[in-house]
Enzyme design. Structure first.
Site, mmCIF file in Angstrom:
data_model
loop_
_atom_site.group_PDB
_atom_site.id
_atom_site.type_symbol
_atom_site.label_atom_id
_atom_site.label_comp_id
_atom_site.label_asym_id
_atom_site.label_seq_id
_atom_site.Cartn_x
_atom_site.Cartn_y
_atom_site.Cartn_z
ATOM 1 N N HIS A 51 40.714 32.494 36.139
ATOM 2 C CA HIS A 51 40.963 32.311 37.571
ATOM 3 C C HIS A 51 40.982 30.816 37.916
ATOM 4 O O HIS A 51 41.709 30.384 38.814
ATOM 5 C CB HIS A 51 39.895 33.058 38.386
ATOM 6 C CG HIS A 51 40.160 33.049 39.861
ATOM 7 N ND1 HIS A 51 41.351 33.496 40.416
ATOM 8 C CD2 HIS A 51 39.404 32.647 40.915
ATOM 9 C CE1 HIS A 51 41.302 33.357 41.733
ATOM 10 N NE2 HIS A 51 40.135 32.847 42.062
ATOM 11 N N HIS B 229 40.757 31.839 49.038
ATOM 12 C CA HIS B 229 41.367 32.499 50.191
ATOM 13 C C HIS B 229 40.512 32.233 51.419
ATOM 14 O O HIS B 229 39.397 32.722 51.528
ATOM 15 C CB HIS B 229 41.455 34.007 49.974
ATOM 16 C CG HIS B 229 42.280 34.389 48.784
ATOM 17 N ND1 HIS B 229 43.621 34.639 48.862
ATOM 18 C CD2 HIS B 229 41.948 34.546 47.490
ATOM 19 C CE1 HIS B 229 44.081 34.932 47.654
ATOM 20 N NE2 HIS B 229 43.091 34.891 46.808
ATOM 21 N N TYR C 283 41.994 44.963 44.783
ATOM 22 C CA TYR C 283 40.902 44.840 43.790
ATOM 23 C C TYR C 283 39.571 44.467 44.437
ATOM 24 O O TYR C 283 38.525 44.531 43.793
ATOM 25 C CB TYR C 283 41.262 43.839 42.669
ATOM 26 C CG TYR C 283 41.476 42.409 43.103
ATOM 27 C CD1 TYR C 283 40.424 41.614 43.545
ATOM 28 C CD2 TYR C 283 42.733 41.843 43.052
ATOM 29 C CE1 TYR C 283 40.623 40.309 43.942
ATOM 30 C CE2 TYR C 283 42.951 40.538 43.449
ATOM 31 C CZ TYR C 283 41.892 39.773 43.886
ATOM 32 O OH TYR C 283 42.102 38.479 44.289
ATOM 33 N N GLU C 284 39.607 44.080 45.702
ATOM 34 C CA GLU C 284 38.346 43.838 46.422
ATOM 35 C C GLU C 284 37.744 45.157 46.899
ATOM 36 O O GLU C 284 36.723 45.154 47.587
ATOM 37 C CB GLU C 284 38.584 42.917 47.627
ATOM 38 C CG GLU C 284 39.009 41.509 47.241
ATOM 39 C CD GLU C 284 39.418 40.673 48.453
ATOM 40 O OE1 GLU C 284 38.540 40.339 49.247
ATOM 41 O OE2 GLU C 284 40.619 40.369 48.591
ATOM 42 N N HIS D 161 42.827 41.908 48.972
ATOM 43 C CA HIS D 161 43.482 42.553 47.829
ATOM 44 C C HIS D 161 42.877 43.921 47.578
ATOM 45 O O HIS D 161 41.711 44.167 47.896
ATOM 46 C CB HIS D 161 43.285 41.698 46.567
ATOM 47 C CG HIS D 161 43.859 40.326 46.667
ATOM 48 N ND1 HIS D 161 43.198 39.304 47.291
ATOM 49 C CD2 HIS D 161 45.031 39.816 46.213
ATOM 50 C CE1 HIS D 161 43.945 38.206 47.236
ATOM 51 N NE2 HIS D 161 45.057 38.483 46.580
ATOM 52 N N ASN E 151 50.173 30.745 35.401
ATOM 53 C CA ASN E 151 49.833 30.838 33.971
ATOM 54 C C ASN E 151 50.901 31.712 33.328
ATOM 55 O O ASN E 151 51.553 32.500 34.009
ATOM 56 C CB ASN E 151 48.456 31.495 33.788
ATOM 57 C CG ASN E 151 48.389 32.852 34.484
ATOM 58 O OD1 ASN E 151 48.150 32.919 35.704
ATOM 59 N ND2 ASN E 151 48.616 33.921 33.745
ATOM 60 N N SER F 84 46.642 32.639 46.530
ATOM 61 C CA SER F 84 45.580 31.851 45.907
ATOM 62 C C SER F 84 45.957 30.376 45.806
ATOM 63 O O SER F 84 46.997 30.024 45.249
ATOM 64 C CB SER F 84 45.312 32.353 44.482
ATOM 65 O OG SER F 84 44.936 33.695 44.510
ATOM 66 N N MET G 24 48.724 40.657 41.618
ATOM 67 C CA MET G 24 47.802 41.654 42.174
ATOM 68 C C MET G 24 47.905 41.760 43.696
ATOM 69 O O MET G 24 46.975 42.231 44.351
ATOM 70 C CB MET G 24 46.361 41.294 41.785
ATOM 71 C CG MET G 24 46.149 41.128 40.279
ATOM 72 S SD MET G 24 44.503 40.528 39.901
ATOM 73 C CE MET G 24 44.673 40.130 38.147
ATOM 74 N N SER G 25 49.026 41.328 44.241
ATOM 75 C CA SER G 25 49.164 41.395 45.711
ATOM 76 C C SER G 25 50.601 41.761 46.068
ATOM 77 O O SER G 25 51.301 42.374 45.274
ATOM 78 C CB SER G 25 48.791 40.038 46.312
ATOM 79 O OG SER G 25 49.718 39.045 45.944
ATOM 80 N N ALA H 59 50.204 33.973 43.624
ATOM 81 C CA ALA H 59 50.055 33.432 42.276
ATOM 82 C C ALA H 59 50.373 34.581 41.319
ATOM 83 O O ALA H 59 49.970 35.715 41.567
ATOM 84 C CB ALA H 59 48.627 32.965 42.062
HETATM 85 N N1 HPA Z 1 48.257 38.507 35.975
HETATM 86 C C1 HPA Z 1 48.077 39.084 37.171
HETATM 87 N N2 HPA Z 1 47.892 38.411 38.291
HETATM 88 C C2 HPA Z 1 47.889 37.077 38.207
HETATM 89 C C3 HPA Z 1 48.065 36.399 36.994
HETATM 90 C C4 HPA Z 1 48.262 37.164 35.823
HETATM 91 O O1 HPA Z 1 48.425 36.641 34.696
HETATM 92 N N3 HPA Z 1 48.009 35.067 37.273
HETATM 93 C C5 HPA Z 1 47.806 34.954 38.611
HETATM 94 N N4 HPA Z 1 47.743 36.160 39.185
#
Ligand code: HPA
Length: 267
Positions: A240, A55, A79-80, A77, A229, A24, A205-206, A107
């Site tokens: 996001h 992306h 989650y998609e 991903h 973050n 990301s 998440m990847s 990320a």
């Molecule tokens: N959690 C999961 N995936 C992420 C986060 C998070 O805080 N930040 C960026 N990708």
């Protein structure tokens, strides 16, 4: 997959030994690629195209820091709603084309309290909490073994190289364990306390599926997270938008590190 391999062989006979997957908002590195040949994912037979903001979705092949490299700008991903096999499609195609080194960037949320937003972190190991594995199903023995050893999934020698290059550039580089979650909801604060307890430093998440598929196929893996973050419960709220903004802000350092590292990876 064979059709994608044939298609890409038609585009270019000789494929680079190193590929970088950009996460990301990390596309700044693409600008470092000289003589770039850009192949949109949608032109490659069977190659899944991402649906998420941040992306792009193209394969960029050229030179960075004097070394040949294939860049996967954008990934799909789980989650998609994608399968783990779709998530690793590109990695497997490039493995067929002779890939030796794969650099996975992403990320991630920082769980380790010593981290800060914008920090780059070398992934030392992962915890797969996605409930899925790209190797489930029949094993293709031509790709790799049924039960691959994951003791050194993130190649120690590549981590060593990356740490050295970061030091030389004056870029701070943390180290940690990446917990791969399904998403797309961010974790709850309770989940983050759980993840800290089980030894995770980063939540994302990847990456885990791609690492497993690459390692299975005998490709060396290096993983670099950007802490976009601090994880849930460690800062006021998560979005996001913040992930993209912090990712972009750190993308320059990441691009410099990758450019310095690539020529050192040549086999
Ligand atoms: N959690 C999961 N995936 C992420 C986060 C998070 O805080 N930040 C960026 N990708």
């Amino acid at each position: 997959m064979e059709r994608a391999v044939e298609y890409l062989r038609g585009v270019m006979a000789d494929w680079p030994a190193t590929a970088v997957v950009l996460g990301s908002a990390q596309s700044a590195f693409v600008d470092e690629v000289r003589g770039a040949r850009r192949i949109p994912y949608r032109e490659i037979p069977g190659w899944p195209t991402p649906s998420v903001e941040g992306h792009a979705g193209e394969l960029v092949v050229g030179e960075a820091g004097g070394a040949r490299v294939a860049v996967l700008a954008g990934r799909v991903h789980l989650y998609e709603g994608r399968t783990p096999q779709e998530a690793v499609f590109g990695v497997r195609v490039l493995a067929r084309l002779g890939l030796k080194n794969l650099i996975l960037t992403n990320a991630a949320g920082g769980i380790n309290p010593a981290y800060r937003r914008g920090l780059l972190v070398l992934i030392t190991d992962h915890i797969n909490l996605q409930g899925l594995n790209p190797l489930a199903g029949e094993n293709d023995e031509t790709l790799g073994p049924r039960f691959p050893d994951m003791s050194r999934a993130y190649a120690p020698e590549l981590r060593e190289l990356a740490a050295r290059e970061a030091r030389a550039l004056g870029i701070e580089l943390g180290e940690g364990v990446y917990a791969g979650l399904l998403g797309p909801s961010f974790e709850t604060p309770a989940e983050i306390r759980y993840l800290r307890t089980i030894g995770a430093d980063l939540a994302g998440m990847s990456t885990v599926a791609e690492c497993i598929a690459a390692h299975h196929a005998g490709v060396r893996v290096l993983g670099i997270s950007t802490v976009t973050n601090m994880a849930a419960g460690m800062q006021a709220e998560l979005s996001h938008t913040e992930v993209l903004e912090t990712g972009r802000a750190a993308a320059g350092d990441l691009a410099r590190l990758l450019t310095a590292l690539l020529p050192k990876l040549e086999l």
